[in-house]
Scaffold this motif. Structure first.
Motif, short mmCIF file in Angstrom:
data_model
loop_
_atom_site.label_atom_id
_atom_site.label_comp_id
_atom_site.label_asym_id
_atom_site.label_seq_id
_atom_site.Cartn_x
_atom_site.Cartn_y
_atom_site.Cartn_z
N GLY A 1 22.72 14.85 -40.06
CA GLY A 1 23.13 14.21 -38.81
C GLY A 1 22.04 14.17 -37.76
O GLY A 1 22.18 13.51 -36.76
N TYR A 2 20.93 14.89 -37.97
CA TYR A 2 19.92 14.99 -36.92
C TYR A 2 18.87 13.89 -37.00
O TYR A 2 18.46 13.36 -35.99
CB TYR A 2 19.21 16.34 -37.00
N CYS A 3 18.40 13.60 -38.23
CA CYS A 3 17.21 12.75 -38.32
C CYS A 3 17.52 11.28 -38.17
O CYS A 3 16.67 10.51 -37.78
CB CYS A 3 16.49 13.00 -39.63
N ARG A 4 18.73 10.89 -38.49
CA ARG A 4 19.22 9.51 -38.37
C ARG A 4 18.56 8.53 -39.36
O ARG A 4 18.67 7.33 -39.18
CB ARG A 4 19.06 8.94 -36.95
N THR A 5 17.88 9.02 -40.40
CA THR A 5 17.31 8.06 -41.35
C THR A 5 18.37 7.51 -42.28
O THR A 5 18.19 6.45 -42.87
CB THR A 5 16.20 8.69 -42.22
N CYS A 6 19.46 8.24 -42.47
CA CYS A 6 20.45 7.79 -43.44
C CYS A 6 21.49 6.87 -42.82
O CYS A 6 22.54 6.65 -43.39
CB CYS A 6 21.14 8.98 -44.10
N ILE A 7 21.20 6.33 -41.62
CA ILE A 7 22.19 5.49 -40.96
C ILE A 7 22.55 4.27 -41.81
O ILE A 7 21.70 3.69 -42.49
CB ILE A 7 21.74 5.02 -39.56
N VAL A 8 23.81 3.92 -41.79
CA VAL A 8 24.30 2.73 -42.50
C VAL A 8 25.23 1.98 -41.55
O VAL A 8 25.69 2.51 -40.56
CB VAL A 8 25.06 3.09 -43.79
N LYS A 9 25.48 0.75 -41.95
CA LYS A 9 26.37 -0.08 -41.13
C LYS A 9 27.74 -0.09 -41.80
O LYS A 9 27.83 -0.36 -43.00
CB LYS A 9 25.78 -1.48 -41.10
N VAL A 10 28.78 0.21 -41.06
CA VAL A 10 30.12 0.17 -41.63
C VAL A 10 30.79 -1.12 -41.17
O VAL A 10 31.09 -1.31 -39.99
CB VAL A 10 30.95 1.40 -41.18
N GLU A 11 30.96 -2.03 -42.14
CA GLU A 11 31.51 -3.35 -41.79
C GLU A 11 33.02 -3.33 -41.66
O GLU A 11 33.61 -4.16 -41.00
CB GLU A 11 31.13 -4.36 -42.88
N GLN A 12 33.62 -2.40 -42.40
CA GLN A 12 35.07 -2.29 -42.35
C GLN A 12 35.41 -0.81 -42.39
O GLN A 12 35.02 -0.11 -43.33
CB GLN A 12 35.65 -3.05 -43.55
N GLY A 13 36.11 -0.32 -41.39
CA GLY A 13 36.36 1.11 -41.28
C GLY A 13 37.20 1.65 -42.41
O GLY A 13 36.88 2.67 -43.02
N SER A 14 38.29 0.97 -42.72
CA SER A 14 39.15 1.38 -43.83
C SER A 14 40.10 0.23 -44.09
O SER A 14 40.14 -0.76 -43.36
CB SER A 14 39.93 2.65 -43.47
N ALA A 15 40.89 0.37 -45.17
CA ALA A 15 41.85 -0.69 -45.49
C ALA A 15 42.91 -0.79 -44.40
O ALA A 15 43.36 -1.87 -44.02
CB ALA A 15 42.49 -0.42 -46.85
N LYS A 16 43.29 0.38 -43.86
CA LYS A 16 44.33 0.40 -42.82
C LYS A 16 43.83 -0.19 -41.51
O LYS A 16 44.53 -0.91 -40.83
CB LYS A 16 44.76 1.85 -42.56
N ASP A 17 42.61 0.18 -41.16
CA ASP A 17 42.04 -0.25 -39.88
C ASP A 17 40.71 -0.96 -40.17
O ASP A 17 39.66 -0.34 -40.17
CB ASP A 17 41.82 0.99 -39.00
N PRO A 18 40.78 -2.28 -40.44
CA PRO A 18 39.58 -2.95 -40.95
C PRO A 18 38.50 -3.22 -39.91
O PRO A 18 37.51 -3.85 -40.22
CB PRO A 18 40.14 -4.27 -41.50
N ARG A 19 38.69 -2.72 -38.70
CA ARG A 19 37.65 -2.99 -37.69
C ARG A 19 36.32 -2.35 -38.11
O ARG A 19 36.31 -1.26 -38.69
CB ARG A 19 38.07 -2.41 -36.34
N PRO A 20 35.21 -2.99 -37.80
CA PRO A 20 33.92 -2.35 -38.11
C PRO A 20 33.64 -1.23 -37.11
O PRO A 20 34.21 -1.21 -36.02
CB PRO A 20 32.91 -3.49 -37.93
N ILE A 21 32.81 -0.27 -37.51
CA ILE A 21 32.36 0.75 -36.56
C ILE A 21 31.21 0.14 -35.77
O ILE A 21 30.25 -0.35 -36.35
CB ILE A 21 31.92 2.04 -37.31
#
Lengths: 443, 344
Positions: free
Chosen positions: B46-66
């Motif tokens: 959680g510190y270095c932020r190199t593993c950041i990814v884009k979440v296009e859909q939060g979940s099936a229940k709540d499809p909003r992107p993060i």
């Protein structure tokens, strides 16, 4: 005169003393609440009141309280965030200095609503003298049976502790505050879990700003529905604004939300206009981290409507043409102010206060400060301005806590609205000799 | 069990799996790089932020992107989550930004650094960074210090991943080092240069992703690519005794723990990392101390392996070309099967 709720007894001398506070009706709301209401009913009143967090984010307080996990046999905590460190904000200091018992009354009522039996006021290290005032007030309250066991004979117990921080801006971030309160290094935690589930010592915790907790008292006094009628729409109630900068009457003002920004700056009741009759150049409306707005955009929205002192109106237009209510640190700048120099001060602050935990903020804040310093010294290039823009965009949203954004937004807004001024520094390095380069402290 | 889609690849994973672990289960180039996350250390990441990814859909229940990019190592997958890593040019650009920040104050002294050749920061910058820096100011400097007689600390190279702090917290007893100071001036240190004296303290060298913590018994002896790794073991009372010996000719130059393809110390059947003790690491440098198990399988993070940087570069270039995107910060819509090579 606008409506006063928190500062209605401000004119009374010695209001910080328990005896004087009680003479003027202090703790009667608390007594009524503890004796006649259930905790859930208190939460319900706060929900109805539409009170929003006064610390900066403006999250509905009742909703925040209802998120608190309530597992059996686990302690719950209320923590008051008195680590007011946002440059330009000094309302909590004023409130705590003069009305410590209002805060204690609010703390007891809020703790009662949340079912907490131990609560903390975490106050920043630089406010050590305010902490002394609070400690005296807490001692008075203990002696009078308002704190401790069996409060006012109602059977409710609460211990209230005042904890002094060591003077770090980052400890105003709620999870860093909790770490610091636990005696650890003040680094923000990675969320989730949120404090409402796992907060202080791993127990469910609510962290609220000083002004938010104080506002609970008038809400319980008036009832939630009545409180919601004050203010405008979703910005219910009154808000304390710390007005500073080139104005005739700097100070702390309690406003009813919904007055126009123009009224706030120019009316004699509030700021009293710009010093020396000069023109308004820009305003930072909610503490140093919110985007700066030029005079035309702060007085009127992009649609040409007058901008109001509400969460919604200040936020209208997003960050392209709007800003944020933030913590209410209202910094006014006149026509002779250098935006670049002002930005340098902000950037230096965020560089100094970055905790160093995650890389974009640790490295990026220092880099931005150096580039702005270079431009200010007259050595900048036009590419530097673009580079600055690129750096802020790579910090914003990539960090663990909002300090990254707080550092990036002022830079972005200054370039967005005052790019020509940056270019002037680059193309005409001599302009650094202008009067603009110096802060105007007199007249 | 939740089903997550990462770069158009679907996988079903156990409840509570992080996005990063799910990506590692798929494997290959879609795995986000990590500098601070270490699966066998609790609360790491959680510190270095190199593993950041884009979440296009939060979940099936709540499809909003993060709205913001998330650290994949610390974000739990939800059923129906849609994640984009290397198929999002926006995300690659954001990661390039993080790499630039990590290198900002790094001395780039690879030619004299013992870690060169097996350095995660080198890999990261080759794979995700830009070829030149835009930083023109003096870099932050610290003096190298000795922490104990076997470990050297070069704070200049440190990226503050906190892994060594977590090792000291969780594996050794009596931690005497940590992070002091704040912000850019933050440094890993023992308070007043106290020596780290502990049977398992050497593991901080293994977890260090860069050349900040190095083995003094191996310092300046050889470049890693001139050494030959062999897996070996011995009966050790303190630790598992499973190690990797780094030979040059007949001589054992260095002993380390065995590392898996993610650069982490290998785990045993019970799922615990096989940390090694200081005796195995620093004192047993003769071939006769060890029973050889066989040559090491050379994996992803090694300059000894075939040009893996080249391969990845080509895949990324293909991605960008297929999406018709310019490499800098332009949003693109990705259709169904856009990454299928047969779908021209």
């Amino acid at each position: 005169m606008g409506k006063k709720l928190l500062l209605k007894n401000d004119h009374i001398p010695y209001i910080h003393k328990l005896s004087v506070y009680r003479e003027h009706g202090g703790y009667s709301v608390l007594e009524k609440t503890l004796k006649t209401m259930t905790p859930d009913a208190v939460v319900e009143e706060v929900k109805k009141s539409g009170l929003r967090g006064r610390g900066g984010a403006g999250f509905p307080t009742g909703l925040k309280w209802s998120f608190l996990a309530k597992p059996e046999g686990v302690a719950r905590y209320l923590v008051c965030n008195a680590d007011e460190s946002e440059p330009g904000t000094f309302k909590d200091r004023y409130l705590m200095e003069r009305h410590p018992h209002l805060l204690i009354e609010g703390m007891i009522a809020a703790s009662f609503a949340l079912g907490a039996n131990t609560s903390y006021i975490y106050i920043r290290g630089e406010y050590f003298y305010v902490a002394r005032i609070l400690e005296q007030a807490v001692a008075e309250a203990y002696e009078a049976g308002i704190l401790g066991q069996n409060i006012l004979g109602t059977g409710y117990n609460l211990d209230l502790h005042v904890q002094i921080g060591a003077g770090a801006y980052i400890c105003g971030e709620e999870t860093a505050l909790l770490e610091s309160l636990e005696g650890k290094r003040g680094n923000p935690r990675i969320k989730p879990p949120f404090p409402a589930i796992e907060g202080l010592y791993g127990c469910p915790t609510v962290v609220n700003n000083v002004e938010t907790i104080m506002a609970v008292v008038p809400i319980l006094e008036l009832s939630g529905d009545e409180y919601a009628k004050i203010g405008l729409g979703k910005s219910a109630g009154t808000k304390l604004i710390s007005a500073s900068g080139h104005i005739n009457n700097p100070g702390v003002y309690e406003i009813e939300m919904g007055i126009t920004v123009e009224d706030f700056i120019y009316s004699q009741e509030y700021c009293g206009g710009i010093k020396g009759g000069r023109k308004l150049k820009a305003v930072v409306a909610g503490g140093s981290s919110v985007p700066i707005l030029p005079a035309d955009l702060i007085l009127k929205t992009a649609n040409g409507e007058p901008r109001l002192m509400t969460y919604e109106s200040l936020g209208e237009g997003g960050f392209i043409s709007g800003t944020m209510m933030g913590s209410g640190g209202f910094i006014v700048m006149d026509e002779d102010t250098s935006i670049v120099k002002n930005l340098y001060t902000f950037a230096r602050f965020y560089h100094h206060e970055s905790c160093g935990q995650c890389s974009p903020c640790r490295e990026g804040t220092g880099w931005m400060e150096k580039i702005i310093g270079k431009i200010l010294d007259g050595h900048g290039t036009l590419q530097d301005i673009d580079l600055l823009w690129d750096i802020q965009s790579k910090i914003e949203g990539k960090t663990i806590c909002p300090l990254g954004e707080a550092a990036a937004w002022p830079v972005a807004a200054a370039i967005r609205h005052f790019r020509s001024e940056f270019e002037e520094y680059v193309t005409k390095p001599d302009s650094i000799k202008d009067i603009k380069h110096y802060y105007r402290l007199q007249n | 069990m939740p089903i997550v889609t990462i770069d158009d690849i679907k996988i079903e994973v156990p409840e509570g799996t992080s996005i990063l672990q799910a990506a590692r289960m798929i494997g290959g180039d879609i795995v986000p790089p990590t500098m601070c996350y270490y699966s066998s250390l609790k609360t790491s990441g959680g510190y270095c932020r190199t593993c950041i990814v884009k979440v296009e859909q939060g979940s099936a229940k709540d499809p909003r992107p993060i709205p913001k990019p998330v650290a994949s190592c610390r974000t739990t997958v939800m059923d129906g989550m849609v994640v984009r890593n290397i198929t999002s040019p926006e995300n690659l650009e954001a990661r390039a930004g993080v790499v630039e920040f990590l290198l900002l104050n790094h001395p780039l002294d690879c030619p004299v650094c013992d870690q060169a050749g097996e350095c995660h920061l080198q890999d990261l910058s080759y794979e995700n960074g830009k070829s030149e820096t835009r930083y023109e100011f003096p870099r932050r400097e610290f003096d190298p210090i000795d922490i104990g007689d076997k470990i050297k600390l070069h704070m200049n190279r440190c990226i503050l991943c906190y892994r060594c702090v977590k090792v000291a917290d969780q594996i050794t007893d009596g931690r005497c080092h940590g992070v002091i100071n704040r912000g850019e001036a933050a440094e890993i240190s023992t308070y007043i240069e106290q020596a780290i004296d502990n049977d398992f303290s050497g593991n901080v060298i293994d977890v260090c992703p860069v050349g900040a913590l190095t083995d003094k018994t191996f310092r300046f002896k050889s470049r890693v690519w001139y050494t030959k790794p062999l897996d070996a073991h011995r009966d050790c009372k303190k630790c598992s005794g499973k190690v990797r010996l780094w030979y040059q000719g007949e001589e054992v130059l260095r002993v380390t723990a065995r590392k898996d393809e993610w650069g982490e110390v290998e785990k045993n059947e019970a799922g615990n990392a096989d940390w090694i003790c200081n005796e195995c690491r620093f004192d047993k440098k003769e071939a006769k101390d060890w029973t050889i198990d066989g040559p090491t399988k050379v994996d992803r993070h090694s300059v000894i392996s075939a040009n893996h940087y080249e391969g990845l570069k080509m895949i990324k270039a293909d991605t960008l070309r297929m999406m018709g995107a310019k490499p800098h910060g332009i949003k693109v819509e990705l259709g169904e099967g856009a990454l299928d090579p047969n779908n021209k």
